[in-house]
Design an enzyme around this catalytic site. Structure first.
Site, PDB file in Angstrom:
ATOM      1  N   SER A  15      54.545  51.956  44.423  1.00  0.00           N
ATOM      2  CA  SER A  15      54.696  51.938  45.529  1.00  0.00           C
ATOM      3  C   SER A  15      54.236  50.788  46.259  1.00  0.00           C
ATOM      4  O   SER A  15      55.071  50.183  47.324  1.00  0.00           O
ATOM      5  CB  SER A  15      54.188  53.249  46.201  1.00  0.00           C
ATOM      6  OG  SER A  15      52.757  53.133  46.381  1.00  0.00           O
ATOM      7  N   ARG A  67      45.091  41.013  22.503  1.00  0.00           N
ATOM      8  CA  ARG A  67      45.208  40.673  23.781  1.00  0.00           C
ATOM      9  C   ARG A  67      45.349  39.286  24.162  1.00  0.00           C
ATOM     10  O   ARG A  67      46.272  38.889  25.075  1.00  0.00           O
ATOM     11  CB  ARG A  67      43.845  41.213  24.458  1.00  0.00           C
ATOM     12  CG  ARG A  67      43.745  41.508  25.970  1.00  0.00           C
ATOM     13  CD  ARG A  67      42.640  41.871  26.307  1.00  0.00           C
ATOM     14  NE  ARG A  67      42.623  43.495  26.257  1.00  0.00           N
ATOM     15  CZ  ARG A  67      43.058  44.163  27.193  1.00  0.00           C
ATOM     16  NH1 ARG A  67      43.405  43.715  28.274  1.00  0.00           N
ATOM     17  NH2 ARG A  67      43.217  45.685  26.951  1.00  0.00           N
ATOM     18  N   HIS A 111      42.660  47.553  45.967  1.00  0.00           N
ATOM     19  CA  HIS A 111      41.858  48.702  45.363  1.00  0.00           C
ATOM     20  C   HIS A 111      41.594  49.930  46.322  1.00  0.00           C
ATOM     21  O   HIS A 111      41.341  49.363  47.817  1.00  0.00           O
ATOM     22  CB  HIS A 111      40.602  47.965  45.040  1.00  0.00           C
ATOM     23  CG  HIS A 111      39.604  49.064  44.371  1.00  0.00           C
ATOM     24  ND1 HIS A 111      39.750  49.404  42.935  1.00  0.00           N
ATOM     25  CD2 HIS A 111      38.646  49.733  44.786  1.00  0.00           C
ATOM     26  CE1 HIS A 111      38.717  50.044  42.687  1.00  0.00           C
ATOM     27  NE2 HIS A 111      38.207  50.397  43.956  1.00  0.00           N
ATOM     28  N   VAL A 146      35.394  43.154  37.062  1.00  0.00           N
ATOM     29  CA  VAL A 146      36.545  44.115  37.421  1.00  0.00           C
ATOM     30  C   VAL A 146      35.962  44.553  39.185  1.00  0.00           C
ATOM     31  O   VAL A 146      34.750  45.010  39.273  1.00  0.00           O
ATOM     32  CB  VAL A 146      36.666  45.373  36.817  1.00  0.00           C
ATOM     33  CG1 VAL A 146      37.629  46.101  37.440  1.00  0.00           C
ATOM     34  CG2 VAL A 146      37.243  44.733  35.497  1.00  0.00           C
ATOM     35  N   ASP A 147      36.923  44.407  40.074  1.00  0.00           N
ATOM     36  CA  ASP A 147      36.761  44.690  41.288  1.00  0.00           C
ATOM     37  C   ASP A 147      35.800  44.192  42.093  1.00  0.00           C
ATOM     38  O   ASP A 147      35.254  44.754  43.109  1.00  0.00           O
ATOM     39  CB  ASP A 147      36.862  46.609  41.345  1.00  0.00           C
ATOM     40  CG  ASP A 147      38.062  46.968  40.958  1.00  0.00           C
ATOM     41  OD1 ASP A 147      38.940  46.472  41.012  1.00  0.00           O
ATOM     42  OD2 ASP A 147      37.925  48.124  40.317  1.00  0.00           O
TER      43      ASP A 147
END
Ligand code: GRF
Length: 194
Positions: A15, A67, A111, A146-147
């Site tokens: 979205s 990866r 986030h 992360v974040d």
């Protein structure tokens, strides 16, 4: 002036991706989406890109030896499409330190919490079980933790006593959609002087 050439990375519903694609269709918006990278073959986002006629690449980690080769392929796609800036929009793979270092300052994420509160997953259920009165969303530069990268902008949402995960997620998503296109616009204006 040339518009900023952007890639969106997605894994899920897409979205936020759709809102960015719509914003970038506007004549005077200073960014243009030149590539969508999706790592999940079941992502709804893959269907949603069709009507925008934007180059879309499925890069499924399971199809690569490791990866490193997965990220190598992503870097190749970014290079051939002359991408200058990356927007993560619900991208569920953690990018390596090497990848993030190469793109640092030119890769942002959205986030669904007011960072530094609730990094990671299940942000809305954690806010609800803490009886928080307020939550929201944050856009931040992506760093190797992360974040935890520097926060660029946030938007607040009040939590009412009747809220549950679904209602809160819907309210936060509305704010995410507005914030992401505003932030990308500001960054693209600065980077391109468009
Ligand atoms: C959003 O809540 C975003 O903040 C988080 O993942 C979700 C993606 O939603 N990183 P969508 O795929 O953009 O609908």
């Amino acid at each position: 002036m040339e518009k900023l050439r952007v890639a969106i990375f997605v894994s899920g519903k897409g979205s936020n991706m759709v809102e960015l694609l719509k914003a970038c269709q506007q004549k005077h918006y200073p960014a243009t989406i030149k590539l969508v990278i999706c790592d999940n073959p079941k992502s709804l986002a893959l269907k949603k890109t069709k009507k925008f006629k934007v180059p879309t690449e499925l890069v499924n980690l399971n199809r690569y030896q490791n990866r490193n080769s997965f990220e190598k392929e992503i870097l190749r796609l970014l290079a051939i499409n002359k991408i200058e800036f990356i927007c993560l929009a619900g991208f569920m793979k953690i990018l390596s330190h090497d990848f993030v270092s190469k793109w640092y300052g030119n890769i942002i994420n959205i986030h669904p919490s007011l960072l530094p509160k609730y990094p990671g997953l299940k942000t809305h259920s954690r806010a609800l079980s803490d009886n928080s009165k307020i939550t929201g969303c944050s856009i931040h530069f992506v760093s190797s933790t992360v974040d935890k990268g520097p926060i660029i902008a946030q938007s607040k949402v009040n939590i009412s006593v009747n809220d549950n995960i679904e209602s809160l997620s819907a309210k936060v998503l509305i704010k995410e959609h507005l914030l992401y296109k505003e932030v990308l616009k500001s960054i693209a204006e600065i980077k391109t002087k468009y």
